[in-house]
Scaffold this active site. Structure first.
Site, short mmCIF file in Angstrom:
data_model
loop_
_atom_site.label_atom_id
_atom_site.label_comp_id
_atom_site.label_asym_id
_atom_site.label_seq_id
_atom_site.Cartn_x
_atom_site.Cartn_y
_atom_site.Cartn_z
CB SER A 186 -0.97 -0.06 1.18
OG SER A 186 -2.00 0.87 1.04
CG ASP A 211 -6.90 -2.44 -3.12
OD1 ASP A 211 -7.58 -1.83 -2.28
OD2 ASP A 211 -5.67 -2.55 -3.05
CG HIS A 267 -5.94 -2.46 0.65
ND1 HIS A 267 -5.23 -1.90 -0.39
CD2 HIS A 267 -5.33 -2.03 1.79
CE1 HIS A 267 -4.24 -1.15 0.10
NE2 HIS A 267 -4.29 -1.21 1.41
#
Length: 721
Positions: free
Chosen positions: A572, A657, A692
């Site tokens: 991320s 995501d 995610h």
């Protein structure tokens, strides 16, 4: 306090892009190879497109890879071609990956269970049985020896779903109903369902498009929930639902007008109030309602004020407030019910201490338990609310993490807390707040693992500007710092989130192969308080990247690693970190792994229709303002891909995501393939079902880790560059 679970082109831009495409269509580049073409590297075609902004226009030939519907055939064909290429490239490594997966999962107890947690009259527990990937949620009411009652079987609920996760579970005050929020796509878009716990029947109520945040009112017939914006997925409204009614008719009781704010719900620890918690990246506001007065107006505890953050709980007719008002690293204050609405009524309970940041609080009838951080390490402070007496909890380990546990009962003298480290499995303790007696309730079972074979330490490294960067290290005992070991360095460095040393059953598979594991606590995280975060965000973000590279170079210089065997990984915002160092210091790394990486920073931050963009301005800056535009453009990994050699790259994303859109890494990989000058591997794996955090279930992440480790270990073979 008990919590619920925890967007594009203008007409001008579209017209300009269409005219450019007509004029330049002959230069569109080669088509992507067929999915089955032997060993062919996927090549994304180039389609002229202009990304406009108040501060300049940029060409983005891979913009076509964005498909918000996730259904366009040309986009899906390209992603499948990447997956096919990944599968062919990884085929020789599959035996190694399977061995690693077997090792990692062998350290996960097949029939594991959490420590029972008391709430009202029942003890709740999460349990895995017979190696199941999904848990069962159970309880015993009246006593811990009462008959066990099954609340939810997530394995059964997950049947038929490629992805399934119960994001929150909230029992009604009378303990007869369970509201739960299920996510079947990995996009944090949840459907709330309600189950009668006596009969096991699932009621017909169905509330779609929610964040998963839920609180019950005292009537046991009404619940409040947070509704997401259908396009941006922003937490937008709080709505009230009455059992047995159509959710379409649910009343909106609060709507947040500022897109920078996240909306959450909670119920105070004394069960008297419902709370709407409103937080931007730097400012907070709390609204509250008596849990037994559904139609009363929601009141503001303290109006939002730029830069002032706070959260609350309630006990004995007073609000206990953790806030950074007049205390950058937070203090604890108290305000009586009669004086809410004005911070001038706040009375200090626990003063701020220089060098110590108060990050969390748990309120008991007679005590406060504070999760705090000092010198970068997390610990716990206990404060007697009446006498002011204080003491600290922790351990003698060189680099551990102590955190507050799941404490749902306010009227008790027992505290739950947890200690872990890079090499120590999580240990749950019970503390008698009066006597100070500590009891180990459970240490996570890790079959075949011997913590005494490893060592964990914390060191400090000087960054190029003289700042001392904390680094957590783990390795097998007996390691000789002679410059021959491979190194895996992890990092994040954003949002004030700290990369605290925590146990992962996968780490031993690298440590046993001679690796040194390092966690670089770079600026942008919260390890050293608010100032540490501020020094790695907005117009100071470059510090995050410099810190990480400086840690790498110092570890190599100190003999912890062979400079030709340095690996790094981040997810991320940590994936952004990987993208930045790939551009800025490629010679320092043998291979990098970027998971769901936030690499197209500038384009995303220019587009408020992309989920989470507006919430992020206070972290990255608003590029509609020129200083932020120029700064973001200078480090955005996608915009700075260069014609030079790169490390071997292992990139992953998920089609669904909602936090980092799949097309960011897809575009980045396409530009890298067309631009970089080396022949090192560049693999891109797209999870077509996950979110995610990857696949659902407790084993999905371990399989992904095993694949990444196999890729890294293959890169240890003698170089042919």
């Amino acid at each position: 306090m008990r919590h619920g679970p925890p967007s594009e082109a203008s007409a001008h831009r579209a017209l300009r892009a269409a005219l450019t495409a007509l004029a330049l269509c002959a230069c569109a580049g080669p088509p992507a190879p067929r999915t089955g073409s032997a060993d062919a590297t996927p090549v994304a075609r180039k389609v002229p497109h202009v990304v406009s902004s108040p501060n300049g226009d940029r060409e983005d030939p891979y913009y076509w890879l964005r498909d918000d519907t996730r259904s366009r055939k040309d986009v899906l064909d390209h992603l499948r071609a990447e997956n096919a290429y990944y599968a062919r490239a990884m085929a020789p490594l599959q035996a190694q990956a399977e061995r690693l997966y077997g090792e990692i999962t062998s350290r996960i107890a097949p029939d594991d269970a959490g420590v029972p947690v008391r709430e009202r009259h029942c003890w709740y527990q999460t349990r895995y049985a017979d190696g199941a990937a999904y848990p069962r949620f159970v309880r015993r009411c009246g006593s811990q020896t009462a008959d066990e009652q099954l609340l939810l079987d997530e394995t059964a609920l997950a049947a038929g779903h490629a992805y399934y996760h119960v994001r929150s579970r909230v029992v009604s005050p009378d303990e007869r109903l369970l509201a739960y929020a299920e996510d079947t796509a990995g996009r944090y878009q949840c459907t709330i369902r309600i189950r009668n716990l006596a009969s096991g029947e699932t009621l017909p109520d169905e509330i779609r498009g929610t964040s998963g945040a839920i609180v019950w009112a005292d009537d046991n017939r009404t619940l409040f929930y947070v509704e997401n914006d259908p396009v941006t997925l922003a937490t937008r409204r709080v709505r009230r639902h009455a059992l047995g009614t159509d959710a379409v008719a649910d009343v909106t009781v609060y709507e947040e007008p500022d897109d920078r704010y996240y909306v959450d719900l909670a119920r105070t620890g004394d069960d008297r109030f419902l709370v709407i918690q409103l937080d931007s990246r730097s400012t907070s506001e709390v609204r509250y309602l008596p849990a037994n007065a559904l139609l009363a107006p929601w009141r503001i505890l303290a109006p939002r004020e730029s830069g002032i953050e706070y959260d609350v709980d309630h006990v004995d007719g007073s609000w206990i407030v953790r806030s950074n008002w007049q205390a950058p690293d937070f203090r604890i204050v108290q305000v009586d019910d009669a004086n809410v609405g004005d911070k001038r009524g706040w009375r200090e309970v626990v003063a701020a201490q220089e060098g110590t940041s108060i990050e969390r609080m748990t309120v008991f009838r007679d005590y406060l338990a504070l999760g705090e951080r000092s010198d970068g390490r997390r610990g716990i402070r206990i404060v007697d609310r009446h006498s002011g007496r204080q003491f600290h909890l922790g351990s003698d380990a060189a680099d551990d993490t102590a955190t507050l546990g799941d404490n749902r009962v306010q009227d008790t003298d027992e505290l739950r807390y947890e200690i872990t480290s890079l090499i120590t499995p999580p240990s749950t303790y019970r503390l008698d707040l009066r006597s100070g007696e500590r009891t180990l309730l459970k240490q996570a079972r890790v079959p075949g693992y011997d913590a005494s074979a490893y060592e964990a330490v914390r060191i400090r490294i000087d960054a190029r500007d003289g700042t001392r960067i904390p680094v957590s290290l783990a390795y097998r005992k007996g390691l000789r710092a002679d410059g021959t070991a491979p190194l895996l360095q992890l990092g994040y460095g954003a949002y004030g989130v700290s990369s605290d040393p925590r146990f992962d059953p996968a780490y031993a598979s690298l440590l046993d192969r001679g690796f040194v594991l390092a966690v670089a606590h770079v600026r942008g995280g919260g390890e050293l308080g608010g100032a540490w975060h501020d020094a790695g965000k907005l117009l100071h973000k470059q510090n995050t990247f410099d810190d990480f590279v400086d840690v790498t170079r110092a570890l190599v210089a100190a003999g912890y690693a062979d400079r030709s065997k340095v690996f790094a990984a981040g997810r991320s915002a940590g994936g952004l970190l990987m993208g930045a160092i790939a551009n800025q210091a490629p010679q320092d790394y043998r291979a990098l792994a970027a998971g769901v990486p936030f690499v197209d920073v500038l384009t995303t931050m220019l587009d408020p229709s992309v989920p989470t963009t507006t919430n992020e301005y206070e972290e990255w800056g608003d590029p509609r303002e020129k200083p932020y535009y120029d700064y973001l453009r200078a480090y955005s990994p996608y915009d700075n891909v260069g014609a030079h050699d790169y490390p071997a790259l292992y990139v992953t994303t998920s089609l669904n995501d909602s936090q980092v859109q799949y097309y960011e890494p897809a575009k980045w990989v396409a530009r890298l393939r067309a631009t970089k000058t080396d022949s090192r591997p560049l693999l891109f794996k797209i999870d077509m079902d996950g979110g995610h955090n990857g696949k659902s279930g407790r084993f999905g992440r371990q399989r992904e880790t095993a694949q990444m480790y196999a890729f890294f270990l293959d890169q240890l073979k003698p170089s042919t560059d």
